[in-house]
Design an enzyme around this catalytic site. Sequence first.
Site, short mmCIF file in Angstrom:
data_model
loop_
_atom_site.label_atom_id
_atom_site.label_comp_id
_atom_site.label_asym_id
_atom_site.label_seq_id
_atom_site.Cartn_x
_atom_site.Cartn_y
_atom_site.Cartn_z
N TYR A 219 0.86 -1.18 0.00
CA TYR A 219 0.00 0.00 0.00
C TYR A 219 0.89 1.23 0.00
O TYR A 219 1.57 1.54 0.98
CB TYR A 219 -0.91 0.04 1.22
CG TYR A 219 -1.93 -1.08 1.31
CD1 TYR A 219 -2.18 -1.92 0.23
CD2 TYR A 219 -2.64 -1.30 2.49
CE1 TYR A 219 -3.11 -2.95 0.32
CE2 TYR A 219 -3.57 -2.32 2.59
CZ TYR A 219 -3.79 -3.15 1.51
OH TYR A 219 -4.71 -4.17 1.61
N GLY A 220 0.88 1.94 -1.08
CA GLY A 220 1.70 3.15 -1.21
C GLY A 220 2.59 3.14 -2.41
O GLY A 220 2.47 4.04 -3.23
#
Length: 740
Positions: free
Chosen positions: A73-74
Amino acid sequence: MAESTIPESSKCPLVFLGQTGLKVSNICLGTLTFGKSTVLSSLTDNIDEESAYKLMDRFAEWGGNYFDSADVYGPKVSEKILGNWLQKQERDRFVIATKVRMATDPSNPNEVGLSRRHITRAVEESLGRLQTDFIDLYQIHIWDAAVPLEETLRTLNDLVRCGKVRYLGASNLSGWQLQKWIQVQEKLGLEPVVSLQQFYNLHQRTSEWEAFEVCKGNGLAVLPWSPLNGGLLTGGITRDKPPETGRLGQEAKQDNNQAVWLNWNKHRKDDRIWNVLDVTKRIATERGKSQAQVALRWLLQKDIVASVVVGALNQQQLDDNMGAATGWTLTPEEMAELDKVSQPEKPYPYSMADMFMGDRVNRYNPPCTHLVVCCCQSVSLCVWQDVGAEETTTHLTNFILHRYTGTSLLQVLADNIEEEAAHKLMDRFVQWGGNFFDSADVYGPKVSERILGTWLKKQERDRFVIATKVRMPTDPSNPNEVGLSRRHITRAVEESLGRLQTDFIDLYQVHLWDAAVPLEETLRTLNDLVRCGKVRYLGASNLSGWQMQKWIMVQEKLGLEPVVSLQQNYNLKERASEWEAFQVCKGNGLAVLPWSPLSGGVLAGEVTRDKPPETGRLGEAVRQGSNLGGSPNWNKLRQDDRIWNVLDAIKRIATKRGKTMAQVTLRWLLQKDIVASVIIGALNQQQLDENMGAATGWTLTSEEMAELDKVSQPDKPYPYSMADMFMGDRVNPFNPPCSF
């Protein structure tokens, strides 16, 4: 942190995470919306760090103690934001979950997957970003076919032993994969998997048929992600106008199907989802709740669900979601209505199980290849093949003659043939080089075995391979003459031997799963039949992937005779078993024996879209409004564009090759490397001769096979569709094949 303004009575209840003693809030705050993501192009409206802190503060005010993240995530940004916030908190008051498996640096080929090297590095980096000494729940994000499962689970076990991880979880796995995880962990004495984070909501329920059955039987907690289906279930959109904001809006603008749950073009054509939204809207209005709260509450009242993973972009969204956590419940009538309106059509074999599982519920039980073409010394008109695993050396023709005779339990089989005609068909089958016959005690019932036995008595027994099955009721008046108990199997096999007039059965198959009997009892009984010489080999029929994997797990654990084959409904129309059951067959050397290869006559080209069939099993099914005996539902069939496209392709190939449509269809099956022998039926010699014309002497070209594969490919449901997104480079020739 400021003192909470949320009344105690409105705060999240704490629940156990499956069989662990760990307590988590029944709503989990997912952090996918923290920072930008390279995984899903739709996540363009993610929030910045300061906004994320405010959301986490607010979540804690609601009594939330459970946060979910992932290294991807990211990528890596979400964990860092969560870690910065966590550093200011009392760490032991919160439960932190994260995941490993996805590529976080595409330029590094080893920074992906579930190898020991990647996991050991990934966990250290996650601990650093999260600024914590341990991770409460470390989850694999998706399966990795490139790495032996033993390597992955030993590595995860070491993380627990070293104190870096408290519990292990899975995410986005299919039923057979989860069952195999449990098999390996028990075999090696490793730390158990305790939870499954899965895509699950009122629109997406396919995991109920496979993965959740494994969870129920093993005490795993289910953690639904995308509970509102990318915003679809909030009720903020209509069928006539595509969404403009949020993840679903971004996908609609891009006409993108990268995110498997966000295809707007498919959603707008799906009557079921709009019927669901009508019901959630009505219930929400009656109860003074939002549609999102109704959708979340439905999940929270599922007994298998521990905590629901929600996402939010602002406090208003978060507060609305948290309003589902406690203080009210849906009534049993509302739950039943939502269950019914959201129920997807069950594919085979789950639909078949529903037909015969009605009275097989026992409260004392938990709820619930390598095929080698052989050379023959004599000339034969059929190809001979080995069945299943290496130790099995029985040779079969690549066609099985299979015919219901007499008056069958399955009412659609009204045109069955008499004994004399059946004997002539069997004689003709032998002339073609056939040696493999399939029956079942329920065919007739009992008549089919008797007719086969009277014919077999006149033959040289050792030249033929006889298969039959047990499980179905043969006498509805006797409650114990059904199922897979020791009592019924031992009696049934003696009766089958008597009717077949033989001392042994070559392949004895369970006809269907029996949830009322412990699998250990069934397999020990079948093992005894082999040990006593009454049965040579054991087979399965109509099982799902997790059921096959569990069978293999139990047989290995107890040192019992192995299952060598799976008889399954498989053809150009029915291919769902490829995603689950056949994966288990491939990984364990089991032969597949397709039944209903022509789908009740549909694939023989004898029907048109404009006129329903009048004869045969399909015609009888149309008259009775039935869906039994491998014959599809005509009303659904005529609306299915895919099947008519398949028939167009078959017809063109058949015309080009000078073959019949039935022969092209059968040939497609025979060229599947997992198929050993195809089970055909016939009412007369003409049908039999036509079918046997597919056995040998010609093959479909690779281009023709590819065309038939493509045109007949059904839409893959989750989690198989998601696996396709991330499995591209995770194929390792040193590991057993796990895909089609």
